[in-house]
Scaffold this motif. Structure first.
Motif, PDB file in Angstrom:
ATOM      1  N   ALA A   1      -3.415 -17.201  -0.256  1.00 30.00           N
ATOM      2  CA  ALA A   1      -4.053 -16.128   0.496  1.00 30.00           C
ATOM      3  C   ALA A   1      -4.426 -16.596   1.889  1.00 30.00           C
ATOM      4  O   ALA A   1      -4.232 -15.875   2.879  1.00 30.00           O
ATOM      5  N   ILE A   2      -4.936 -17.818   1.987  1.00 32.05           N
ATOM      6  CA  ILE A   2      -5.340 -18.329   3.305  1.00 32.05           C
ATOM      7  C   ILE A   2      -4.100 -18.630   4.136  1.00 32.05           C
ATOM      8  O   ILE A   2      -4.041 -18.310   5.325  1.00 32.05           O
ATOM      9  N   ALA A   3      -3.092 -19.218   3.517  1.00 33.56           N
ATOM     10  CA  ALA A   3      -1.887 -19.564   4.271  1.00 33.56           C
ATOM     11  C   ALA A   3      -1.220 -18.326   4.847  1.00 33.56           C
ATOM     12  O   ALA A   3      -0.669 -18.367   5.933  1.00 33.56           O
ATOM     13  N   PHE A   4      -1.281 -17.221   4.111  1.00 30.70           N
ATOM     14  CA  PHE A   4      -0.641 -16.006   4.595  1.00 30.70           C
ATOM     15  C   PHE A   4      -1.578 -15.154   5.447  1.00 30.70           C
ATOM     16  O   PHE A   4      -1.261 -14.017   5.778  1.00 30.70           O
ATOM     17  N   GLY A   5      -2.746 -15.704   5.776  1.00 30.93           N
ATOM     18  CA  GLY A   5      -3.637 -15.001   6.683  1.00 30.93           C
ATOM     19  C   GLY A   5      -4.174 -13.710   6.126  1.00 30.93           C
ATOM     20  O   GLY A   5      -4.377 -12.757   6.864  1.00 30.93           O
ATOM     21  N   MET A   6      -4.388 -13.656   4.821  1.00 34.56           N
ATOM     22  CA  MET A   6      -4.891 -12.408   4.235  1.00 34.56           C
ATOM     23  C   MET A   6      -6.364 -12.239   4.552  1.00 34.56           C
ATOM     24  O   MET A   6      -7.057 -13.178   4.907  1.00 34.56           O
ATOM     25  N   SER A   7      -6.814 -11.016   4.419  1.00 34.09           N
ATOM     26  CA  SER A   7      -8.220 -10.742   4.661  1.00 34.09           C
ATOM     27  C   SER A   7      -8.626  -9.540   3.833  1.00 34.09           C
ATOM     28  O   SER A   7      -7.793  -8.911   3.191  1.00 34.09           O
ATOM     29  N   GLY A   8      -9.908  -9.255   3.855  1.00 34.86           N
ATOM     30  CA  GLY A   8     -10.390  -8.085   3.138  1.00 34.86           C
ATOM     31  C   GLY A   8     -10.412  -8.288   1.638  1.00 34.86           C
ATOM     32  O   GLY A   8     -10.383  -9.417   1.145  1.00 34.86           O
ATOM     33  N   PRO A   9     -10.444  -7.193   0.884  1.00 33.36           N
ATOM     34  CA  PRO A   9     -10.525  -7.310  -0.579  1.00 33.36           C
ATOM     35  C   PRO A   9      -9.464  -8.232  -1.190  1.00 33.36           C
ATOM     36  O   PRO A   9      -9.785  -8.999  -2.102  1.00 33.36           O
ATOM     37  N   PRO A  10      -8.201  -8.226  -0.755  1.00 37.54           N
ATOM     38  CA  PRO A  10      -7.245  -9.150  -1.384  1.00 37.54           C
ATOM     39  C   PRO A  10      -7.634 -10.613  -1.218  1.00 37.54           C
ATOM     40  O   PRO A  10      -7.450 -11.413  -2.131  1.00 37.54           O
ATOM     41  N   LEU A  11      -8.190 -10.965  -0.048  1.00 41.05           N
ATOM     42  CA  LEU A  11      -8.609 -12.356   0.154  1.00 41.05           C
ATOM     43  C   LEU A  11      -9.812 -12.661  -0.729  1.00 41.05           C
ATOM     44  O   LEU A  11      -9.876 -13.695  -1.388  1.00 41.05           O
ATOM     45  N   ARG A  12     -10.755 -11.736  -0.769  1.00 40.40           N
ATOM     46  CA  ARG A  12     -11.963 -11.984  -1.555  1.00 40.40           C
ATOM     47  C   ARG A  12     -11.645 -12.016  -3.048  1.00 40.40           C
ATOM     48  O   ARG A  12     -12.254 -12.761  -3.801  1.00 40.40           O
ATOM     49  N   ALA A  13     -10.656 -11.228  -3.460  1.00 40.20           N
ATOM     50  CA  ALA A  13     -10.280 -11.253  -4.877  1.00 40.20           C
ATOM     51  C   ALA A  13      -9.696 -12.605  -5.251  1.00 40.20           C
ATOM     52  O   ALA A  13      -9.751 -13.022  -6.403  1.00 40.20           O
ATOM     53  N   SER A  14      -9.128 -13.307  -4.260  1.00 41.06           N
ATOM     54  CA  SER A  14      -8.554 -14.623  -4.540  1.00 41.06           C
ATOM     55  C   SER A  14      -9.618 -15.698  -4.566  1.00 41.06           C
ATOM     56  O   SER A  14      -9.301 -16.872  -4.618  1.00 41.06           O
ATOM     57  N   GLY A  15     -10.861 -15.310  -4.484  1.00 45.56           N
ATOM     58  CA  GLY A  15     -11.930 -16.277  -4.632  1.00 45.56           C
ATOM     59  C   GLY A  15     -12.449 -16.837  -3.328  1.00 45.56           C
ATOM     60  O   GLY A  15     -13.104 -17.875  -3.313  1.00 45.56           O
ATOM     61  N   PHE A  16     -12.172 -16.167  -2.219  1.00 40.32           N
ATOM     62  CA  PHE A  16     -12.653 -16.679  -0.944  1.00 40.32           C
ATOM     63  C   PHE A  16     -13.483 -15.577  -0.292  1.00 40.32           C
ATOM     64  O   PHE A  16     -12.950 -14.596   0.198  1.00 40.32           O
ATOM     65  N   GLY A  17     -14.792 -15.759  -0.313  1.00 38.20           N
ATOM     66  CA  GLY A  17     -15.681 -14.666   0.093  1.00 38.20           C
ATOM     67  C   GLY A  17     -15.925 -14.588   1.578  1.00 38.20           C
ATOM     68  O   GLY A  17     -17.044 -14.769   2.049  1.00 38.20           O
ATOM     69  N   TRP A  18     -14.866 -14.309   2.318  1.00 39.18           N
ATOM     70  CA  TRP A  18     -15.029 -14.213   3.775  1.00 39.18           C
ATOM     71  C   TRP A  18     -15.046 -12.751   4.168  1.00 39.18           C
ATOM     72  O   TRP A  18     -14.089 -12.023   3.923  1.00 39.18           O
ATOM     73  N   ASP A  19     -16.139 -12.342   4.784  1.00 40.78           N
ATOM     74  CA  ASP A  19     -16.288 -10.945   5.161  1.00 40.78           C
ATOM     75  C   ASP A  19     -16.786 -10.923   6.595  1.00 40.78           C
ATOM     76  O   ASP A  19     -17.802 -11.553   6.919  1.00 40.78           O
ATOM     77  N   VAL A  20     -16.091 -10.211   7.464  1.00 40.93           N
ATOM     78  CA  VAL A  20     -16.471 -10.193   8.876  1.00 40.93           C
ATOM     79  C   VAL A  20     -17.911  -9.695   9.022  1.00 40.93           C
ATOM     80  O   VAL A  20     -18.663 -10.173   9.864  1.00 40.93           O
ATOM     81  N   ARG A  21     -18.296  -8.745   8.173  1.00 38.26           N
ATOM     82  CA  ARG A  21     -19.648  -8.182   8.285  1.00 38.26           C
ATOM     83  C   ARG A  21     -20.707  -9.253   8.086  1.00 38.26           C
ATOM     84  O   ARG A  21     -21.792  -9.196   8.644  1.00 38.26           O
ATOM     85  N   LYS A  22     -20.404 -10.247   7.244  1.00 34.19           N
ATOM     86  CA  LYS A  22     -21.367 -11.321   6.976  1.00 34.19           C
ATOM     87  C   LYS A  22     -21.243 -12.451   7.991  1.00 34.19           C
ATOM     88  O   LYS A  22     -22.237 -12.978   8.479  1.00 34.19           O
ATOM     89  N   GLU A  23     -19.991 -12.858   8.256  1.00 34.16           N
ATOM     90  CA  GLU A  23     -19.777 -14.082   9.026  1.00 34.16           C
ATOM     91  C   GLU A  23     -19.869 -13.858  10.523  1.00 34.16           C
ATOM     92  O   GLU A  23     -20.258 -14.743  11.264  1.00 34.16           O
ATOM     93  N   ARG A  24     -19.436 -12.690  10.968  1.00 26.61           N
ATOM     94  CA  ARG A  24     -19.538 -12.377  12.396  1.00 26.61           C
ATOM     95  C   ARG A  24     -20.198 -11.013  12.515  1.00 26.61           C
ATOM     96  O   ARG A  24     -19.519 -10.038  12.829  1.00 26.61           O
ATOM     97  N   PRO A  25     -21.487 -10.922  12.236  1.00 29.61           N
ATOM     98  CA  PRO A  25     -22.107  -9.598  12.121  1.00 29.61           C
ATOM     99  C   PRO A  25     -21.934  -8.778  13.398  1.00 29.61           C
ATOM    100  O   PRO A  25     -22.052  -9.297  14.497  1.00 29.61           O
ATOM    101  N   TYR A  26     -21.609  -7.527  13.215  1.00 25.66           N
ATOM    102  CA  TYR A  26     -21.503  -6.594  14.325  1.00 25.66           C
ATOM    103  C   TYR A  26     -22.304  -5.369  13.949  1.00 25.66           C
ATOM    104  O   TYR A  26     -22.867  -5.297  12.856  1.00 25.66           O
ATOM    105  N   ALA A  27     -22.327  -4.380  14.832  1.00 24.54           N
ATOM    106  CA  ALA A  27     -23.107  -3.161  14.604  1.00 24.54           C
ATOM    107  C   ALA A  27     -24.481  -3.534  14.041  1.00 24.54           C
ATOM    108  O   ALA A  27     -25.149  -4.411  14.597  1.00 24.54           O
ATOM    109  N   ALA A  28     -24.899  -2.933  12.947  1.00 24.88           N
ATOM    110  CA  ALA A  28     -26.247  -3.195  12.431  1.00 24.88           C
ATOM    111  C   ALA A  28     -26.214  -4.076  11.204  1.00 24.88           C
ATOM    112  O   ALA A  28     -27.189  -4.127  10.452  1.00 24.88           O
TER     113      ALA A  28
END
Lengths: 334, 151, 399
Positions: free
Chosen positions: C244-271
């Motif tokens: 998943a990381i090698a193919f640059g995946m993101s969003g639910p497919p990446l998180r389903a693979s066990g990697f909890g990266w979420d733009v809302r958490k890691e690079r907070p924007y808006a509120a």
């Protein structure tokens, strides 16, 4: 009446029943699925959209008669009839009431399964003749499905044949008269044969190409499977025979397990049953079809390899075991 | 901070790079011939830029610039590697380092008219065969002269 | 007799075929060729196919029911959004990008607005930030509903797709009342948002929040608890974390693979910095996990909507921005978490009123690339399950 004329009249009546069923069932399917799915279904043509299917038949009949250029023309034309005719033939064995049957076949049960076993051949023919890859896969799936589910379907009804001692549908209905404990009808489904009913139900779903076993059509995978290249009335025939098959299987289920045309509390020999019997059988059949539609509207589709595994590894052994148990019990009781 | 890590990782791998801190983050400009070494070094070094987020081209008017957007989860920061290529030039394919480059490279190849030696399947990605111009170059107009005239 | 001997035996000892005259039209099997030889079938799945979620075209090489190789072929919906954007004013680029990911256009708008604000140094009013978060989450639920519904359809269950329309309708009527549109909103603009919540929007949302948990439970009954559904998706299309990381995946497919990266958490924007929420993470990265992650995200998004409604500050919804936006020359990258993954807008400005280059980092495109890798070895039916679980939108892939 000369015997030939009598046969002709009965055949016409069977055809009439089949066509009427087709029209009613398609309307019913749309309405039932519609309401299961929080929508309305047809409601524009006629009262409550009741004329929708008739109009669709007109549409199908007036459509361009189209055959893909790469198709095997003769087989392509022949296939819908290969599907339609066996399913029409199966009507001959139905026993509608004490005095209403299209024919008094002694081996009616065997006959129904024998002619229904021809249907997948037409399906495979349709898939092959279309010369489309998706259709081909659909046709091949139909063949695989047929081989694996015809066996448990027959095995699941054999215990009934044992307890009734006959393969004639009329005799099987007769064997279900009377009451256990004085008030429970002796229908097979209210006896230990309910196990057989469960097996029959699963095998019948597969035999009918119904969800969750609609492998050869598999809308989301094979687009429309074997029926992909068909249009107009040829498609209409394929569609019609599908509905007529579900009518036959439901009627069989009603006959084998739900006492056929019997009504609890009314003496089967009373003259009122002559007309009440067929009405009751139709009612029971339609309840069965409703259940089929309910399943169709609810369940997802199983995968082909899982389906074959279920057939060979679970259903066939289970029905064999059940057949053996019934045999032992029948022998011990007599 | 980020640019320092970037330049140390690149110089350790012996890649001549020009690292600067720009508005979008740390940007390392490397020659096209050293691109694969640079990306390999950035992926494998301590800074561990594990993911290629994106890859896109920009037509600067004189040449084409490819930007590789990398992300390090260990350091929780992004970095950019930039390669310049002449029009119709060649940039080595980065797919062996980052498989996620497969599709964007195909896209850049057809829309900017580049070639990526080493790419396993450099077919068109988005346009049909009739489209001959590299669409995203500045020199390609969205309407032909006749079409502009007709309006 | 071994198979070799058998095929040898078919050929006459002299090496000549027996002189049998075959009926006309029957194909004669060439000498020495095994009559039972099979060949692979190459089928075009799409661009007109009920389960490719648009005009995706996948070439499948099949050995019977089994997939030997798969290759996605794209571009049937290419409209040249990136090129057209170079010829539009900044305020008009949003309308183009709305049509990239047409199911959750608001996220692409938001990424563009943020990139423009970065370039121009615009301070967005706090209320606008909260409204951006609120509408992001509303659209997230609406989009995940489509994903779940169509996924049920892919697996063969028709009911969920029609059930989701009930909730989606409630959300779309909120969106319609505030933004005036049901799909291409053009609501988020550089400097803030178009307008405040309308008076009827909040009661509608509150009503939705009251009924939604019950409806979500319904989907769990219809799909999650269904044995056939489980048999179809569990262990199918496994994408491990490294892939998943090698193919640059993101969003639910990446998180389903066990990697909890979420733009809302890691690079907070808006509120999102002021909001409390969890990021659901899967374990094995199969279709089942991707499905569950989406279901869980819907539940969390409903909580976020409630938090947004409760914590909504007072104030302006739009900063003072000039009528014609002319950002100074420079570059900006802004990412937001869309229902499909990280939507990024890379904006290059040359100081004029039209962008010099707009690049959309399309999460669907990156998530799709893995398909060629994952599909071989699965059955035809699984290919549908895998595509559906990635939840791609072709508008965004082809741009």
């Amino acid at each position: 009446m000369s015997p030939l004329l009598s046969i002709l009249v009965r055949a016409l009546l069977a055809l009439l029943l089949m066509l009427a069923n087709g029209v009613v069932l398609i309307y019913m399917l749309r309405k039932v699925l519609g309401h299961l799915h929080l929508r309305i279904g047809p409601n524009r043509v006629g009262p409550f959209g009741a004329l929708q299917t008739s109009m669709d038949v007109v549409k199908l009949l007036t459509k361009e008669d189209f055959i893909p250029s790469a198709a095997d023309k003769w087989l392509f034309r022949l296939a819908p009839y290969m599907v339609f005719v066996p399913s029409f033939m199966a009507y001959a064995a139905l026993v509608l009431g004490p005095k209403a049957a299209f024919s008094g076949l002694d081996t009616g049960l065997l006959y129904v399964f024998a002619v229904l076993a021809l249907v997948p051949m037409g399906v495979m023919m349709a898939g092959w003749a279309s010369n489309s890859k998706w259709s081909l896969i659909g046709g091949m799936r139909a063949a695989a499905q047929q081989i694996s589910y015809e066996v448990p379907l027959l095995l699941s009804v054999l215990p009934i044949v044992m307890t009734a001692g006959s393969m004639s549908l009329a005799a099987i209905v007769k064997s279900q008269t009377g009451y256990a404990l004085g008030f429970i009808p002796r229908w097979n489904v209210l006896s230990p044969q309910i196990v057989g009913f469960g097996l029959f139900m699963i095998a019948a779903l597969a035999e009918l190409n119904q969800t969750p076993f609609d492998m050869s059509e598999a809308e989301s995978e094979l687009i429309s499977g074997f029926a992909n290249e068909y249009s107009g009335m040829r498609f209409g025939l394929l569609f019609l025979s599908e509905f007529s098959n579900s009518f036959i299987i439901s009627a069989l289920a009603a006959t084998l397990f739900f006492g056929g045309w019997l009504v609890p509390g009314i003496d089967p020999a009373s003259p009122v049953m002559v007309w009440l019997g067929p009405a009751v059988l139709l009612l029971k059949t339609y309840v069965g079809i409703f259940v089929l539609m309910w399943i169709r509207g609810t369940l997802p589709r199983i995968r082909i390899d899982q389906m074959l595994a279920l057939g060979w590894k679970a259903l066939i052994p289970a029905s064999l075991v059940w057949l053996m148990l019934t045999g032992v019990i029948v022998r011990a009781v007599s | 901070m980020s640019s320092a890590a970037l330049s140390s990782a690149l110089s350790a791998a012996g890649v001549p790079a020009e690292v600067s801190e720009e508005a979008i983050g740390a940007v390392a400009r490397v020659p096209a011939s050293d691109l694969v070494e640079a990306l390999t070094a950035l992926r494998d070094a301590d800074c561990a830029f594990a993911m290629l987020i994106d890859l896109f081209g920009v037509d600067t008017g004189e040449q084409l610039e490819l930007t590789y957007h990398l992300r390090s989860f260990a350091r929780d920061e992004d970095a950019y590697v930039r390669v310049a290529a002449p029009y119709d030039g060649e940039v080595p394919s980065a797919w062996r380092v980052y498989p996620s480059a497969l599709y964007p490279e195909r896209e850049a190849a057809e829309l900017f008219g580049l070639t990526f030696p080493g790419h396993p399947n450099l077919k068109r990605l988005l346009t049909t065969d009739e489209v001959e111009l590299p669409l995203l170059r500045r020199s390609t107009a969205i309407r032909t002269q006749e079409e502009v005239h007709d309006r | 007799m071994t198979p070799e001997e058998l095929s040898q035996a078919r050929i006459t000892p002299e090496g000549e075929a027996p002189a049998i005259v075959l009926p006309k039209g029957l194909r004669r099997v060439p000498r020495g060729v095994d009559e039972l030889a099979t060949e692979h079938l190459i089928v075009n799945m799409g661009p007109q196919h009920p389960s490719t979620h648009g005009v995706l075209h996948i070439l499948l090489e099949l050995d019977g029911e089994e997939i030997i190789a798969a290759e996605a072929s794209l571009g049937y919906l290419h409209r040249g959004i990136e090129k057209l954007a170079e010829h539009r004013r900044y305020s008009a680029v949003g309308t183009l990008l709305d049509r990239a990911d047409y199911i959750s256009g608001i996220h692409t708008e938001l990424a563009l607005a943020q990139a423009t604000e970065q370039l121009m140094g615009i301070e967005v009013p706090e209320k606008a930030q909260w409204l951006r978060s609120l509408f992001s989450e509303i659209v997230r639920i609406a989009s995940h509903l489509i994903a779940i519904g169509t996924y049920g359809m892919d697996i063969g269950a028709m009911a969920p797709f029609l059930y989701i329309m009930r909730e989606r309708e409630a959300l779309l009527s909120v969106l319609e009342s505030v933004t005036g549109a049901r799909m291409m909103f053009n609501y988020v603009r550089p400097g803030g948002v178009l307008r405040d919540l309308t008076p009827e929007a909040e009661p509608l949302l509150r009503q939705f929040l009251k009924t939604f948990p019950g409806y979500l439970e319904e989907y769990h009954t219809l799909l999650t608890g269904n044995e056939i559904f489980q048999a179809r998706v569990k262990g199918v299309g496994v994408i491990d974390r490294a892939t998943a990381i090698a193919f640059g995946m993101s969003g639910p497919p990446l998180r389903a693979s066990g990697f909890g990266w979420d733009v809302r958490k890691e690079r907070p924007y808006a509120a999102y910095e002021q909001l409390r929420f969890d990021v659901p993470v899967g374990e094995s990265g199969d279709c089942w996990d991707r499905y569950l992650v989406r279901m869980e995200e819907m539940r969390i998004a409903a909580e976020l909507i409630e938090q947004c409604l409760d914590g909504m500050p007072e104030g302006d919804v739009m900063a003072k921005v000039p009528k014609v936006l002319k950002p100074p020359a420079g570059e900006a990258y802004s990412a937001v978490e869309s229902p499909r993954g990280e939507v990024g807008i890379h904006l290059v400005s040359d100081g004029t009123d039209t962008p010099y280059r707009v690049h959309l980092r399309a999460p669907s495109l990156m998530n799709l690339a893995v398909v060629d890798e994952v599909m071989p070895g699965h059955k035809i039916a699984d290919s549908v399950a895998i595509i559906g679980s990635l939840d791609i939108v072709l508008g965004e892939i082809d741009r």
